[in-house]
Design an enzyme around this catalytic site. Structure first.
Site, mmCIF file in Angstrom:
data_model
loop_
_atom_site.group_PDB
_atom_site.id
_atom_site.type_symbol
_atom_site.label_atom_id
_atom_site.label_comp_id
_atom_site.label_asym_id
_atom_site.label_seq_id
_atom_site.Cartn_x
_atom_site.Cartn_y
_atom_site.Cartn_z
ATOM 1 C CE LYS A 1 -0.378 -0.430 4.855
ATOM 2 N NZ LYS A 1 -1.249 -0.630 6.340
ATOM 3 C CE1 TYR B 1 10.525 31.931 -1.306
ATOM 4 C CE2 TYR B 1 10.607 29.471 -1.104
ATOM 5 C CZ TYR B 1 10.508 30.769 -1.775
ATOM 6 O OH TYR B 1 9.886 30.443 -3.007
#
Ligand SMILES: *Cc1c(COP(=O)(O)O)cnc(C)c1O
Length: 375
Positions: free
Chosen positions: A40, A267
């Site tokens: 999964k 940033y």
């Protein structure tokens, strides 16, 4: 691997390690039991298609996935064997379950009735809740379980439960696991005495298989252990079983630049150079699954066998490393975020610890943009 060296950020899958882990886990299986690996979430980020195909080649012929679309993707790529969907599928998709030969989990009695009403004659495994209290019909609800087994359009090929223990080295967790398994087998026995046929039963995931294989069953559903990982660094340190990590996460250094003392980068200029600093700009970011919480020196990467701290904020597609103390770093070099370089290693557990989570989450969130290759 050579063509790989043109990528910006990628995952290398170690075929020999996967094989080793399969053999290691198969050796733990009780007689009459087979692996049904959990692939999964894109095989915990490793790549469900390459991993499942490789497992097919190693003789594994049963898989579990979380969603119907994960199952369909495996079928469309030629994966053979039983594919069990562990989670919810809308009954409207029942024709696809039939078409792609997928086995659906019966979540509880009312779900069984809805699925039965679709008239699609689908294979199912019945989930029995023995204490996890997530999916499954309660083990003491024999009436409801009977109703499930009486559904004419559901072909019941198995039944399973899931153990809630998360540290099988602890006596309380082992006790709860055995308590759940007793409740499960007792319920199975009662149903069989009523004349219902239940071909396969299963209960074990990685922790149970590694620590309490005697609990048995016809399948074991290991996920994390198959990939040679454990959830936490603590478990990793305690583990006696030698499992080998299958995945390495690598990215390209796009360029190397010099900052003068006092300059900022990234940033918000969250990094400020306290000395003249050499920065490697690496082509990987949080959109690739590198947790943003590793920013500002919390995490790092290996470059030429040395650890280079992450500086400033991790961006969506790029990350800055301080390589001032690492000689001869040039653009085109490779930074290893999970895996080995020289005699250093960063494990998924290391990253998980830095990010305040478990390796399962780090791995399963590795992004679509990363190329995945077996070598
Ligand atoms: C995810 C999952 C597994 C695999 O768990 P691991 O701890 O990774 O081995 C097994 N069974 C069920 C029901 C699951 O949801």
């Amino acid at each position: 691997m050579t063509d790989f060296y043109q990528g910006r950020a990628w995952i290398e899958l170690d075929r020999a390690a996967l094989r080793h882990n399969v053999e290691r886990l198969q050796a733990l299986l009780p007689t009459g039991s087979a692996l049904m690996p959990a692939v999964k979430a894109n095989a915990y980020g490793h790549g469900a298609v390459p991993i499942s195909k490789e497992l097919n080649a190693l003789g594994v012929d049963a898989f579990c996935v979380a969603t119907i679309f994960e199952g369909i993707k495996l079928r469309q790529n030629g994966v053979r064997g039983e594919i069990l969907i562990l989670g919810y599928t809308h009954p409207q998709y029942a024709p696809f379950l039939h078409q792609y030969h997928l086995t659906q989990t019966v979540l509880d009695c009312s779900y069984a009735l809805e699925l039965d009403a679709c008239n699609q004659n689908i294979n199912v495994h019945v989930k029995i809740d023995t204490g996890m209290h997530r999916l499954g019909e309660r083990c003491e609800h024999l009436k409801e379980l009977q109703q499930i087994f009486d559904c004419g359009q559901l072909h019941i090929t198995g039944a399973y439960t899931h153990l809630y223990a998360d540290d099988f080295t602890l006596p309380v967790d082992r006790a709860s696991a055995f308590k759940q398994s007793r409740a499960f087998y007792q319920t199975i026995e009662q149903l069989r005495e009523m004349g219902y046929v239940i071909p396969k039963v299963h209960l074990l995931a990685s922790g149970g298989l590694l620590h309490c294989p005697d609990i048995g069953g016809n399948y074991a559903r290991p996920g994390i252990a198959l990939y040679g990982q454990l959830s936490t660094k603590e478990e990793w340190n305690k583990a006696e079983d030698e499992l080998r990590p299958v995945l390495s996460l690598k990215a390209r250094i796009a360029l190397v630049r010099n900052l003068y003392q006092g300059e900022g980068a990234g940033y918000g200029h969250q990094f400020r150079a306290e000395r003249d600093t050499k920065i490697a700009v690496v082509s990987i970011g949080y959109a690739d699954g590198l947790p943003r919480s590793l920013s500002n020196g919390i995490g790092g990467a290996l470059v030429h066998g040395h650890i280079a701290p992450i500086v400033g904020r991790i961006c969506m597609d790029q990350t800055l490393l301080d390589v001032t103390d690492i000689p001869a770093v040039v653009s085109g070099d490779i930074a290893v975020f999970i895996g080995k370089s020289g005699n250093q290693e960063i494990t998924a557990c290391d990253v998980a610890e830095q990010a305040g989570t478990i390796s399962n989450e780090i791995l399963s969130r590795l992004g679509e943009r990363l190329e995945r290759r077996l070598a």
